[in-house]
Design a protein around this motif. Structure first.
Motif, PDB file in Angstrom:
ATOM      1  N   UNK A 135       0.820  -1.214   0.000  1.00 16.06           N
ATOM      2  CA  UNK A 135       0.000   0.000   0.000  1.00 16.06           C
ATOM      3  C   UNK A 135       0.849   1.256   0.000  1.00 16.06           C
ATOM      4  N   UNK A 136       2.085   1.182   0.439  1.00 22.29           N
ATOM      5  CA  UNK A 136       2.920   2.384   0.448  1.00 22.29           C
ATOM      6  C   UNK A 136       3.262   2.854  -0.966  1.00 22.29           C
ATOM      7  N   UNK A 137       3.039   2.000  -1.968  1.00 24.29           N
ATOM      8  CA  UNK A 137       3.321   2.366  -3.360  1.00 24.29           C
ATOM      9  C   UNK A 137       2.079   2.846  -4.096  1.00 24.29           C
ATOM     10  N   UNK A 138       1.087   3.292  -3.363  1.00 22.12           N
ATOM     11  CA  UNK A 138      -0.171   3.715  -3.970  1.00 22.12           C
ATOM     12  C   UNK A 138       0.040   4.786  -5.040  1.00 22.12           C
ATOM     13  N   UNK A 139       0.926   5.746  -4.787  1.00 24.42           N
ATOM     14  CA  UNK A 139       1.176   6.810  -5.757  1.00 24.42           C
ATOM     15  C   UNK A 139       1.736   6.277  -7.059  1.00 24.42           C
ATOM     16  N   UNK A 140       2.643   5.305  -6.968  1.00 24.47           N
ATOM     17  CA  UNK A 140       3.241   4.720  -8.167  1.00 24.47           C
ATOM     18  C   UNK A 140       2.208   3.945  -8.977  1.00 24.47           C
ATOM     19  N   UNK A 141       1.316   3.229  -8.311  1.00 26.84           N
ATOM     20  CA  UNK A 141       0.290   2.474  -9.029  1.00 26.84           C
ATOM     21  C   UNK A 141      -0.703   3.405  -9.708  1.00 26.84           C
ATOM     22  N   UNK A 142      -1.080   4.486  -9.034  1.00 22.32           N
ATOM     23  CA  UNK A 142      -1.987   5.451  -9.661  1.00 22.32           C
ATOM     24  C   UNK A 142      -1.353   6.051 -10.910  1.00 22.32           C
ATOM     25  N   UNK A 143      -0.074   6.401 -10.811  1.00 15.66           N
ATOM     26  CA  UNK A 143       0.620   6.992 -11.957  1.00 15.66           C
ATOM     27  C   UNK A 143       0.757   5.991 -13.099  1.00 15.66           C
ATOM     28  N   UNK A 144       1.054   4.731 -12.758  1.00 16.37           N
ATOM     29  CA  UNK A 144       1.248   3.717 -13.793  1.00 16.37           C
ATOM     30  C   UNK A 144      -0.013   3.505 -14.624  1.00 16.37           C
ATOM     31  N   UNK A 184       1.674  -4.195  11.693  1.00 15.26           N
ATOM     32  CA  UNK A 184       2.806  -3.934  10.800  1.00 15.26           C
ATOM     33  C   UNK A 184       3.867  -3.101  11.502  1.00 15.26           C
ATOM     34  N   UNK A 185       5.105  -3.124  11.032  1.00  8.12           N
ATOM     35  CA  UNK A 185       6.155  -2.301  11.637  1.00  8.12           C
ATOM     36  C   UNK A 185       5.747  -0.829  11.637  1.00  8.12           C
ATOM     37  N   UNK A 186       6.001  -0.103  12.727  1.00  6.55           N
ATOM     38  CA  UNK A 186       5.571   1.298  12.815  1.00  6.55           C
ATOM     39  C   UNK A 186       6.069   2.162  11.664  1.00  6.55           C
ATOM     40  N   UNK A 187       7.319   1.951  11.229  1.00  6.37           N
ATOM     41  CA  UNK A 187       7.844   2.776  10.131  1.00  6.37           C
ATOM     42  C   UNK A 187       7.048   2.549   8.851  1.00  6.37           C
ATOM     43  N   UNK A 188       6.672   1.304   8.580  1.00  3.07           N
ATOM     44  CA  UNK A 188       5.869   0.993   7.392  1.00  3.07           C
ATOM     45  C   UNK A 188       4.483   1.600   7.520  1.00  3.07           C
ATOM     46  N   UNK A 189       3.872   1.483   8.698  1.00  2.00           N
ATOM     47  CA  UNK A 189       2.539   2.046   8.912  1.00  2.00           C
ATOM     48  C   UNK A 189       2.545   3.549   8.677  1.00  2.00           C
ATOM     49  N   UNK A 190       3.589   4.219   9.125  1.00  4.48           N
ATOM     50  CA  UNK A 190       3.665   5.672   8.929  1.00  4.48           C
ATOM     51  C   UNK A 190       3.843   6.007   7.448  1.00  4.48           C
ATOM     52  N   UNK A 191       4.632   5.217   6.737  1.00  2.00           N
ATOM     53  CA  UNK A 191       4.816   5.478   5.307  1.00  2.00           C
ATOM     54  C   UNK A 191       3.507   5.291   4.536  1.00  2.00           C
ATOM     55  N   UNK A 192       2.742   4.275   4.912  1.00  2.00           N
ATOM     56  CA  UNK A 192       1.468   4.046   4.234  1.00  2.00           C
ATOM     57  C   UNK A 192       0.496   5.188   4.515  1.00  2.00           C
ATOM     58  N   UNK A 193       0.432   5.637   5.769  1.00  2.00           N
ATOM     59  CA  UNK A 193      -0.457   6.747   6.105  1.00  2.00           C
ATOM     60  C   UNK A 193      -0.068   8.000   5.333  1.00  2.00           C
ATOM     61  N   UNK A 194       1.236   8.264   5.224  1.00  2.00           N
ATOM     62  CA  UNK A 194       1.706   9.429   4.475  1.00  2.00           C
ATOM     63  C   UNK A 194       1.370   9.293   2.994  1.00  2.00           C
ATOM     64  N   UNK A 195       1.518   8.096   2.444  1.00  2.00           N
ATOM     65  CA  UNK A 195       1.209   7.860   1.031  1.00  2.00           C
ATOM     66  C   UNK A 195      -0.284   8.037   0.755  1.00  2.00           C
ATOM     67  N   UNK A 196      -1.125   7.589   1.684  1.00  2.00           N
ATOM     68  CA  UNK A 196      -2.573   7.764   1.543  1.00  2.00           C
ATOM     69  C   UNK A 196      -2.928   9.246   1.514  1.00  2.00           C
ATOM     70  N   UNK A 197      -2.381  10.006   2.470  1.00  2.00           N
ATOM     71  CA  UNK A 197      -2.675  11.437   2.547  1.00  2.00           C
ATOM     72  C   UNK A 197      -2.211  12.166   1.288  1.00  2.00           C
ATOM     73  N   UNK A 198      -1.045  11.784   0.778  1.00  2.00           N
ATOM     74  CA  UNK A 198      -0.519  12.435  -0.421  1.00  2.00           C
ATOM     75  C   UNK A 198      -1.332  12.089  -1.662  1.00  2.00           C
ATOM     76  N   UNK A 199      -1.897  10.900  -1.707  1.00  2.00           N
ATOM     77  CA  UNK A 199      -2.615  10.456  -2.908  1.00  2.00           C
ATOM     78  C   UNK A 199      -4.028  11.000  -2.995  1.00  2.00           C
ATOM     79  N   UNK A 200      -4.679  11.234  -1.867  1.00  2.00           N
ATOM     80  CA  UNK A 200      -6.079  11.646  -1.872  1.00  2.00           C
ATOM     81  C   UNK A 200      -6.295  12.979  -2.590  1.00  2.00           C
TER      82      UNK A 200
END
Length: 221
Positions: A131-140, A158-174
């Motif tokens: 899920x952290x690659x949401x931006x790349x999939x949308x662009x593709x 999930x590992x906290x660092x991964x969870x934070x990256x996914x949350x940041x990716x979600x916010x950036x993609x919306x």
């Protein structure tokens, strides 16, 4: 009336009162597809418990709550994170307009393959990955910023660092005004998404096994 006639009358009355087997409604067997879906979901949970948020698929009540919270009527693009066996995916597709598209991102290759094999809707795009690659999939796929992102992935395991990256990716993609809807057994997701999207609205869906909290964020800018 003779004893013989009385006996015959009693037998006829008893026979008429007793329900006949062909008058009873037949027992309704469990739908084989539903049992197969539950079994596949359980297998996925046992194989990768840190990736699957529950041991059985979501209830219809939860699916409808997610649709209402996501507000899909005018959405052109929606993303689902962790679709599993596809129950929520089908509910989202039923609510989407004919020209909309749904991008489903599933980390489990077995679940992703099942989605591709069982849902023949041209509006659905299935990607196997994080899920952290949401931006790349949308662009593709040249998709616009999603009006809603619906997530069932378990942030608490999930590992906290991964969870934070996914949350940041979600916010950036919306898209501005877009909604992030996460259904979770535990509240860990709030600690990761709130710094990026502000305070959520939270509510329980009790008609589900187990009951889950549904968190909704709206991107304001």
């Amino acid at each position: 009336m003779s004893n013989e006639h009385r006996g015959a009358a009693r037998a006829a009355t008893t026979h008429a009162a007793a329900p006949r087997s062909h008058d009873r409604p037949p027992a309704r067997p469990a739908a084989p597809g539903a049992w197969r879906e539950r079994l596949d979901f359980l297998r996925g949970f046992l194989a990768h418990p840190q990736q699957v948020g529950s041991v059985i698929p979501s209830s219809r009540a939860l699916e409808q709550r997610l649709v209402r919270r996501a507000r899909l009527e005018d959405a052109r693009c929606v993303v689902e994170l962790g679709p599993g066996t596809g129950g929520t995916t089908r509910a989202l597709l039923r609510a989407l307009a004919p020209q909309a598209q749904l991008l489903a991102i599933e980390l489990g290759s077995d679940f992703a393959a099942r989605l591709r094999a069982t849902i023949g809707d041209p509006r659905l795009i299935v990607e196997t990955g994080s899920a952290e690659d949401i931006g790349a999939y949308l662009a593709a796929h040249r998709l616009p910023a999603p009006a809603a992102i619906v997530s069932g992935i378990p942030f608490s395991t999930m590992p906290p660092a991964l969870a934070d990256r996914i949350a940041a990716a979600v916010a950036a993609a919306l898209a501005p005004g877009g909604r992030f809807v996460a259904y979770q057994v535990r509240a860990a997701v709030a600690g990761y998404a709130t710094p990026h999207l502000g305070a959520p609205q939270a509510e329980w869906e009790w008609i589900n096994i187990p009951p889950v909290r549904v968190f909704t964020w709206t991107r304001t800018a």
